[in-house]
Enzyme design. Structure first.
Site, PDB file in Angstrom:
ATOM      1  CB  SER A 178      -2.502  -9.316   9.800  1.00  0.00           C
ATOM      2  OG  SER A 178      -2.469  -9.069  11.184  1.00  0.00           O
ATOM      3  CG  HIS A 206      -3.763  -9.165   5.360  1.00  0.00           C
ATOM      4  ND1 HIS A 206      -2.441  -9.050   4.989  1.00  0.00           N
ATOM      5  CD2 HIS A 206      -3.872  -8.548   6.555  1.00  0.00           C
ATOM      6  CE1 HIS A 206      -1.777  -8.410   5.938  1.00  0.00           C
ATOM      7  NE2 HIS A 206      -2.623  -8.090   6.896  1.00  0.00           N
ATOM      8  CE  LYS A 237      -0.865  -4.674   5.035  1.00  0.00           C
ATOM      9  NZ  LYS A 237      -1.628  -4.494   6.254  1.00  0.00           N
TER      10      LYS A 237
HETATM   11  C1  LIG Z   1      -1.436  -3.529   7.366  1.00  0.00           C
HETATM   12  C2  LIG Z   1      -2.694  -3.487   8.145  1.00  0.00           C
HETATM   13  C3  LIG Z   1      -3.251  -2.280   8.555  1.00  0.00           C
HETATM   14  C4  LIG Z   1      -2.507  -0.977   8.428  1.00  0.00           C
HETATM   15  O1  LIG Z   1      -2.492  -0.549   7.112  1.00  0.00           O
HETATM   16  P1  LIG Z   1      -1.364   0.498   6.661  1.00  0.00           P
HETATM   17  O2  LIG Z   1      -1.886   1.076   5.408  1.00  0.00           O
HETATM   18  O3  LIG Z   1      -0.114  -0.285   6.499  1.00  0.00           O
HETATM   19  O4  LIG Z   1      -1.240   1.503   7.773  1.00  0.00           O
HETATM   20  C5  LIG Z   1      -4.479  -2.300   9.166  1.00  0.00           C
HETATM   21  N1  LIG Z   1      -5.128  -3.453   9.387  1.00  0.00           N
HETATM   22  C6  LIG Z   1      -4.603  -4.645   9.036  1.00  0.00           C
HETATM   23  C7  LIG Z   1      -5.367  -5.893   9.319  1.00  0.00           C
HETATM   24  C8  LIG Z   1      -3.363  -4.702   8.419  1.00  0.00           C
HETATM   25  O5  LIG Z   1      -2.820  -5.863   8.102  1.00  0.00           O
END
Ligand SMILES: *Cc1c(COP(=O)(O)O)cnc(C)c1O
Length: 386
Positions: A178, A206, A237
């Site tokens: 990330s 992602h 996302k």
């Molecule tokens: C954003 C993210 C999460 C958390 O997801 P949410 O739905 O925002 O709680 C988990 N793992 C990764 C790699 C992320 O980038």
């Protein structure tokens, strides 16, 4: 612990350039946003396909509200599991070509739920050092032995797997990291998991919607499918809405329904979000040009940036980190961009390792080439003057 102590700790964070402050967003998420009363060109969000304010999603949300009301009112296992949730699980499984999918309220909760449902005190969790915080917290919560290997170091992982013979083993990794934007070597990880009889948990937060011709994420990127893989992705996302899911073999999903505490002991997310997500999944194929646009912008940015002082990490994903080093410079760089009407977050420890503070530039299909050109010019200009 007194308030005076808390105050002193906060002052210390501030002095180190580590104090985080929230800005107030006054518009929808997108390439152009209004923040704290000013308009900005933004490279901050994970809305990679530009779906977060898509009219079709807004419309589907309103239809969902009219049909189901606003709140789910209960957990999935009581009476909060709506027809919309159920359809979405089916649609996600079908989209990915996997047997079953299970929705969670957030990615953070999904990771806590999966890992602690599958591993316990005598098991081993092996994790890449650059994994998302939620995977680390999950490993701590489940009380298994927690071993973190150096980022992408397969030799170190193999030694740890070999030493853990006879116990239940979970290898957990971000599929796309990330804060670095690089992609985990999933085929090699899978081969190790086969050799040492381990499960492979992939967090594709992602990659889902972004990687692969059809947006099926890291599995499509590598052309992979294997019952050993426990696939997890988020829906806040690229999918543009909220929530998360796990997909995999039927007994796995059934076990999670029975045992994942973050699934059982929480209110289901609003059904209107499930109707929005069904529309979003539809757009993954209907508006496939968004992925093409995103790829063009990534290539354009990488060839046009050309700053000498700061280096981009090698990434082919929408996450383009410009590593600056110390916290103050990262913050000053972000401030200089902000003064030019461009919003990019400065990412500092503990989110990234010490000495690797960076600008995390994230590109989206909502951007135009002109937007990206403006960012490149601004960075080159600041490099000359800072
Ligand atoms: C954003 C993210 C999460 C958390 O997801 P949410 O739905 O925002 O709680 C988990 N793992 C990764 C790699 C992320 O980038």
């Amino acid at each position: 612990m007194t308030f005076a102590e808390l105050h002193a700790e906060l002052q210390k964070l501030k002095a180190q350039g580590l104090l985080r402050e929230r800005r107030i967003l006054e518009s929808a998420q997108g390439a152009h946003v209004r923040v704290d009363g000013r308009d900005y060109l933004a490279f901050c969000s994970n809305d990679y396909l530009g779906l977060a304010s898509h009219p079709a999603l807004i419309d589907a949300t309103c239809r969902g509200a009219a049909q189901y009301g606003v709140g789910a009112g209960a957990s999935h296992l009581i009476v909060g599991h709506s027809e919309a949730h159920h359809k979405l699980e089916g649609a996600l499984a079908q989209f990915l070509g996997l047997p079953k999918a299970l929705l969670f309220s957030t990615g953070y909760m999904a990771n806590l739920g999966i890992v602690s449902a599958l591993a316990a005190r005598n098991d081993v969790v092996l994790a890449d050092k650059l994994n998302h915080a939620s995977l680390n917290d999950a490993a701590l919560l489940c009380r298994a032995q927690f071993l973190r290997y150096t980022h992408l170091d397969l030799k170190q992982l193999e030694r740890a797997l070999a030493a853990a013979r006879g116990r239940r083993k979970l290898v957990v990794t971000d599929a796309v990291f990330s804060m670095d934007g690089d992609i985990a070597p999933v085929p090699e990880l899978l081969a190790l998991c086969e050799r040492y009889d381990a499960w492979l948990i992939l967090d594709d937060a992602h990659g889902f919607g972004v990687l692969g011709e059809a947006g099926r994420g890291v599995l499509e990127h590598f052309g992979l499918s294997d019952p050993r893989i426990i696939y997890m992705a988020t829906l806040g996302k690229a999918a543009g809405v909220f929530g998360a899911f796990v997909a995999g073999a039927e007994p796995l999903i059934e076990a999670l329904i029975q045992r994942a505490r973050t699934y059982i002991y929480t209110t289901a997310f609003p059904p209107l979000l499930a109707t929005a997500l069904l529309a979003s999944l539809h757009l993954f194929s209907e508006e496939g040009w968004r992925r093409g646009r995103l790829r063009e912008l990534i290539a354009y940015f990488k060839t046009h940036l050309g700053t000498a002082r700061w280096r981009l990490l090698p990434s082919d994903t929408p996450i383009q980190p410009l590593v600056v080093g110390d916290n103050e410079t990262a913050v000053r760089l972000a401030e200089a961009l902000r003064a030019r009407g461009i919003l990019v977050p400065a990412i500092r420890p503990p989110t990234v390792p010490k000495g690797q503070a960076r600008l995390r530039i994230s590109l989206s299909a909502a951007h135009s080439k002109e937007d990206v050109r403006r960012l490149c010019e601004a960075l080159k200009d600041i490099e000359r003057t800072l």
